[in-house]
Design an enzyme around this catalytic site. Sequence first.
Site, mmCIF file in Angstrom:
data_model
loop_
_atom_site.group_PDB
_atom_site.id
_atom_site.type_symbol
_atom_site.label_atom_id
_atom_site.label_comp_id
_atom_site.label_asym_id
_atom_site.label_seq_id
_atom_site.Cartn_x
_atom_site.Cartn_y
_atom_site.Cartn_z
ATOM 1 N N LYS A 298 -18.060 -13.749 40.113
ATOM 2 C CA LYS A 298 -17.988 -14.345 41.459
ATOM 3 C C LYS A 298 -16.542 -14.726 41.750
ATOM 4 O O LYS A 298 -15.873 -15.298 40.873
ATOM 5 C CB LYS A 298 -18.906 -15.570 41.518
ATOM 6 C CG LYS A 298 -19.024 -16.208 42.907
ATOM 7 C CD LYS A 298 -20.018 -17.378 42.919
ATOM 8 C CE LYS A 298 -20.197 -17.960 44.298
ATOM 9 N NZ LYS A 298 -21.184 -19.076 44.351
ATOM 10 N N SER B 3 -24.626 -18.934 48.189
ATOM 11 C CA SER B 3 -23.365 -18.272 48.387
ATOM 12 C C SER B 3 -23.100 -17.115 47.405
ATOM 13 O O SER B 3 -22.220 -16.293 47.670
ATOM 14 C CB SER B 3 -22.218 -19.290 48.246
ATOM 15 O OG SER B 3 -22.170 -19.820 46.938
ATOM 16 N N SER C 1 -26.962 -22.123 45.330
ATOM 17 C CA SER C 1 -26.272 -20.830 45.462
ATOM 18 C C SER C 1 -26.485 -19.833 44.342
ATOM 19 O O SER C 1 -26.058 -18.686 44.466
ATOM 20 C CB SER C 1 -24.771 -21.052 45.622
ATOM 21 O OG SER C 1 -24.490 -21.326 46.954
HETATM 22 N N1 GLN Z 1 -26.142 -23.201 50.837
HETATM 23 C C1 GLN Z 1 -25.663 -24.469 50.382
HETATM 24 C C2 GLN Z 1 -24.409 -24.847 51.143
HETATM 25 O O1 GLN Z 1 -24.051 -24.125 52.000
HETATM 26 C C3 GLN Z 1 -25.405 -24.437 48.905
HETATM 27 C C4 GLN Z 1 -24.171 -23.683 48.577
HETATM 28 C C5 GLN Z 1 -23.885 -23.657 47.102
HETATM 29 O O2 GLN Z 1 -24.731 -23.981 46.276
HETATM 30 N N2 GLN Z 1 -22.647 -23.334 46.789
HETATM 31 O O3 GLN Z 1 -23.804 -25.815 50.899
#
Ligand code: GLN
Length: 493
Positions: A79, A159, A183
Amino acid sequence: MNDFTNLGVKAIRDGVAGGDFSAREVAEAFNAAVAGAAELNAFILTTPDHALAAAERVDADRAAGKPLGKLAGVPIGMKDLFATRGVQTTAASHILEGFEPEYESTVSQNLWNAGAGMLGKLNLDQFAMGSSNETSYFGNVSSPWRKEGTNAAMSPGGSSGGSSAAVSARIAPAATGTDTGGSIRQPAAFTGICGIKPTYGLCSRWGVVAFASSLDQAGPMARDVTDCAIMLEAMAGFDPKDATSLDMPVPAWEAGLDADLRGKKVGIPREYRMDGTDPEILDSWERGKEWLRDAGAEIVEVSLPHTKYALPAYYIVAPAEASSNLARYDGVRYGMRELPEGAGLQDMYAATRAAGFGDEVKRRILIGTYVLSAGFYDAYYNQAQKVRALVSRDFNEAFKQCDVILAPTTPTASFPLGEMSDDPLAMYLNDVFAVPASLAGLPAMSVPAMTNKDGLPLGLQLVGKAFDEQGVLNAGLAIEQRAGFSARPEKWW
Ligand code: GLN
């Protein structure tokens, strides 16, 4: 010829160690698969030479009779939130475009030390903020999955959407993810793969671009539970460079895998039956209970009374920390710089940040700055911290009655790209089931359960006690063995 891209982590590691094939052959096959899947936009940068060089080292070590690492010969996707020495690291943001760190994140270094190689840097939501992979500066990732009978591009989740797309499209056997509020788990659920977010502190945050430091955790995304266990063993470990890193030995999770759940209690949280949850998700939850019962577990109802306050609390705590963490991107130290004619220092900061951050990142910075401001700190930030403590306490109480909790991972299956991009609140709801475990710092995993009427994957979530990754993995394995999930996306890329 063997189609190496059908092999997962364990099969590759064992095949290389046993001399069935070379690490180089495997790296070449995955490099070719990555090059042939540009339409998915899963990678921001491909690094075929890194994968080949690592493979050649493994093949040479094996030929010399040297001991091989836990991931010897396994090429993975990284990532693009993990700093990789000399390799562009962007967090999918314009503001970091061109940034080549002079250091390697601890997690990625651990993986290289274990014999893994890097296929490339995976796309993600910008600074890991998002649930659909549409906030990346480098364009959205397309899920390899499509609704049966349609061609609409679907979200791979976010994400870690590059990670989920790459693993489910079989252009990488495994990938790293990070999970601040879902995410790893939500994209895993959307694409029919496994992903585990370990207990907070198990994987070092050093060298991971910070979003919300009290929540951020790295973890693996892979095709099955065993591969996740192997990856996590390689990623985890005490790191004195991260003040919140846990100083404890890494358990042998792979060796400890055991799907016999006799004597275990599985808690079903009453409050996760929310209005608006897709009936097929509820159906998968029912099946999950049956599978765990079949594995010998007793199913008990538990209560997590503050569940409904978790998401609002997360959307105060996470932006608050983000607004502070992202203050460092000022045009001086990293990546891009905007220096308008005759501009002073303040103007340069403002111009760089205005041009460098995407809209969602700006939204989070504005929310975070607001909730931390002198007049509102008590009303928002302090309140949210108190809610966070109550959410943790709920889990502590529930775990007096059960060993592991079973819940859906997401309230819906994957959705078409564009469907929610104009409605941040609808987007935030994607993580309603994921965020409580994040606030409490607990290990949580998503495992594929079934496909819905549109042929899209649905995931089940297991949440464990702190440090009980083994319990989570074992329950995940019990589901995996019974769900028999074998659906794969039809290749269109
Ligand atoms: N979708 C959540 C956010 O936008 C979690 C994102 C994540 O875990 N990095 O904050």
